[in-house]
Design an enzyme around this catalytic site. Structure first.
Site, short mmCIF file in Angstrom:
data_model
loop_
_atom_site.label_atom_id
_atom_site.label_comp_id
_atom_site.label_asym_id
_atom_site.label_seq_id
_atom_site.Cartn_x
_atom_site.Cartn_y
_atom_site.Cartn_z
N ARG A 60 -2.45 108.34 25.66
CA ARG A 60 -3.12 107.42 26.25
C ARG A 60 -4.47 107.50 26.85
O ARG A 60 -5.01 108.58 27.19
CB ARG A 60 -2.16 106.88 27.56
CG ARG A 60 -2.70 105.90 28.51
CD ARG A 60 -1.57 105.41 29.25
NE ARG A 60 -1.04 106.34 30.27
CZ ARG A 60 0.11 105.91 30.97
NH1 ARG A 60 0.50 104.66 31.01
NH2 ARG A 60 0.77 106.96 31.66
N ARG A 69 -5.52 109.88 32.22
CA ARG A 69 -4.68 109.94 33.59
C ARG A 69 -4.72 111.64 33.71
O ARG A 69 -3.95 112.12 32.88
CB ARG A 69 -3.99 109.03 33.44
CG ARG A 69 -4.10 107.84 34.38
CD ARG A 69 -2.92 106.75 34.12
NE ARG A 69 -1.39 107.38 34.65
CZ ARG A 69 -0.40 106.53 34.81
NH1 ARG A 69 -0.41 105.49 34.51
NH2 ARG A 69 0.51 107.01 35.32
N ARG A 118 7.02 114.67 34.98
CA ARG A 118 7.58 113.20 35.40
C ARG A 118 8.78 112.95 34.51
O ARG A 118 9.61 112.03 35.26
CB ARG A 118 6.44 112.41 34.68
CG ARG A 118 5.36 112.14 35.85
CD ARG A 118 3.89 111.72 35.00
NE ARG A 118 4.13 110.30 34.70
CZ ARG A 118 3.47 109.79 33.76
NH1 ARG A 118 2.17 110.68 33.34
NH2 ARG A 118 3.34 108.65 33.32
P1 AP5 Z 1 2.66 102.16 28.95
O1 AP5 Z 1 3.09 100.83 28.49
O2 AP5 Z 1 1.70 102.45 29.90
O3 AP5 Z 1 4.22 103.08 29.40
P2 AP5 Z 1 4.87 102.86 30.74
O4 AP5 Z 1 6.52 102.85 30.30
O5 AP5 Z 1 4.33 101.81 31.86
O6 AP5 Z 1 4.73 104.39 31.39
P3 AP5 Z 1 3.89 104.96 32.49
O7 AP5 Z 1 3.40 106.32 32.10
O8 AP5 Z 1 2.81 103.98 32.81
O9 AP5 Z 1 4.72 104.77 33.56
P4 AP5 Z 1 5.16 105.84 34.80
O10 AP5 Z 1 6.38 105.06 35.13
O11 AP5 Z 1 5.41 107.27 34.54
O12 AP5 Z 1 3.86 105.69 35.56
P5 AP5 Z 1 3.60 104.87 36.96
O13 AP5 Z 1 2.15 104.41 36.49
O14 AP5 Z 1 4.54 103.73 36.91
O15 AP5 Z 1 2.41 102.73 27.69
C1 AP5 Z 1 2.22 104.37 27.49
C2 AP5 Z 1 1.18 104.69 26.44
O16 AP5 Z 1 2.06 104.27 25.01
C3 AP5 Z 1 0.08 103.95 26.12
O17 AP5 Z 1 -1.07 104.62 25.72
C4 AP5 Z 1 0.25 102.58 25.51
O18 AP5 Z 1 -1.04 102.22 24.80
C5 AP5 Z 1 1.25 103.14 24.38
N1 AP5 Z 1 2.21 102.14 24.16
C6 AP5 Z 1 2.86 101.35 24.94
N2 AP5 Z 1 3.74 100.45 24.32
C7 AP5 Z 1 3.77 100.98 22.86
C8 AP5 Z 1 4.38 100.88 21.68
N3 AP5 Z 1 5.47 99.81 21.76
N4 AP5 Z 1 4.04 101.50 20.66
C9 AP5 Z 1 3.17 102.36 20.58
N5 AP5 Z 1 2.46 102.85 21.62
C10 AP5 Z 1 2.80 102.21 22.70
O19 AP5 Z 1 3.54 105.97 37.80
C11 AP5 Z 1 2.56 106.89 38.06
C12 AP5 Z 1 3.02 107.68 39.38
O20 AP5 Z 1 3.04 107.13 40.60
C13 AP5 Z 1 4.41 108.31 39.43
O21 AP5 Z 1 4.53 109.25 38.65
C14 AP5 Z 1 4.67 108.41 41.02
O22 AP5 Z 1 4.08 109.63 41.46
C15 AP5 Z 1 3.87 107.49 41.46
N6 AP5 Z 1 4.98 105.75 41.47
C16 AP5 Z 1 5.03 104.80 40.89
N7 AP5 Z 1 6.08 104.05 40.99
C17 AP5 Z 1 6.63 104.75 42.21
C18 AP5 Z 1 8.15 104.47 42.84
N8 AP5 Z 1 8.66 103.36 42.38
N9 AP5 Z 1 8.61 105.22 43.73
C19 AP5 Z 1 7.81 106.77 43.70
N10 AP5 Z 1 6.43 107.03 43.32
C20 AP5 Z 1 6.23 106.10 42.61
#
Ligand code: AP5
Length: 220
Positions: free
Chosen positions: A129, A162, A173
């Site tokens: 990513r 990131r 994670r």
């Molecule tokens: P993407 O669509 O960004 O995937 P995602 O499922 O949204 O995964 P994230 O890593 O963004 O989610 P996360 O839940 O770990 O992180 P978050 O930011 O919420 O796609 C990922 C990659 O794949 C990209 O490069 C994209 O281009 C590619 N891609 C997407 N779809 C594709 C497809 N169909 N085919 C091929 N490639 C594809 O959280 C970060 C941190 O914040 C956490 O670790 C935690 O510390 C904190 N946090 C956030 N929310 C909470 C909560 N509710 N409670 C406590 N802590 C929290």
């Protein structure tokens, strides 16, 4: 009444990518706790500085911090057609707090969508990513590459990796997801509102499946 959709699934399952497309297509408000926390970190607010300690390790930020920012966001925009909750809730405590806050405003979750995928796909997606420094657009070096290496197609901003997408943090994670978030699947299954889609499809096919699901569930 606003439609409330919850996107659930491991890191890298494609929740954020689909949330951006769905918000644009159907006029829903995209509520990403990850994005809101990263914004607070960038602005160096007290909340951001506290959250950063957990995010850098790939651990969850304490429930109370996250719940407050989500509930505030929903209430501030309560006239929205709908909300896509991306990355929230992630614990049973968050799920209960969300339900309580929604029911105080006469709202309910319509559907919880589980993006099912494997750890191998999560790791390969997250390690590839790249994110735009300026507008936050997401790319993948192989799957969704920018036209020009390292440069955002949308705004010309610089792309970066990131900090929490480094492999060792991604592994934590995934473990945190298994230990603390996966149990929400049975929680929402019991409530009869859990629906599963494949997180392994390409972006267009995943969107097509979601649109079909929303038609079936009468949310569009
Ligand atoms: P993407 O669509 O960004 O995937 P995602 O499922 O949204 O995964 P994230 O890593 O963004 O989610 P996360 O839940 O770990 O992180 P978050 O930011 O919420 O796609 C990922 C990659 O794949 C990209 O490069 C994209 O281009 C590619 N891609 C997407 N779809 C594709 C497809 N169909 N085919 C091929 N490639 C594809 O959280 C970060 C941190 O914040 C956490 O670790 C935690 O510390 C904190 N946090 C956030 N929310 C909470 C909560 N509710 N409670 C406590 N802590 C929290």
């Amino acid at each position: 009444m606003s439609t409330i959709l919850v996107l659930l699934g491991p890191p890298g399952a494609g929740k954020g990518t689909q949330a951006v497309v769905l918000a644009k297509k159907f006029g829903w408000t995209h509520v990403s706790t990850g994005d809101m926390l990263r914004e607070a970190v960038a602005k160096k607010t007290d909340l951001g500085m506290e959250a950063k300690k957990y995010m850098d390790r790939g651990d969850l930020v304490p429930d109370s911090i996250v719940t407050n920012i989500v509930v505030d966001r929903i209430m501030r925009d309560s006239s929205s057609k709908g909300f896509i909750l991306d990355g929230y809730p992630r614990t049973e405590t968050q799920a209960l707090s969300l339900e309580a806050a929604l029911s105080r405003s006469g709202m309910l979750i319509n559907v919880v969508i589980y993006f099912e995928t494997t750890p191998e796909i999560s790791i390969s997606r997250l390690s590839g990513r790249r994110v735009c420094k300026k507008c936050g657009a997401n790319y993948h070096i192989k799957n969704i590459p920018p036209k020009k290496d390292g440069i955002c197609d949308k705004c010309g901003g610089e792309l970066f990796q990131r900090e929490d997408d480094k492999e060792s943090t991604v592994r934590n994670r995934l473990k945190v997801y298994e230990d603390q978030t996966e149990k929400l699947l049975s929680y929402y299954e019991k409530k009869g509102i859990l629906r599963t889609v494949s997180g392994d499809l390409d972006v267009e096919s995943a969107f097509r499946d979601l649109r079909n699901l929303f038609k079936k569930e009468s949310v569009i």
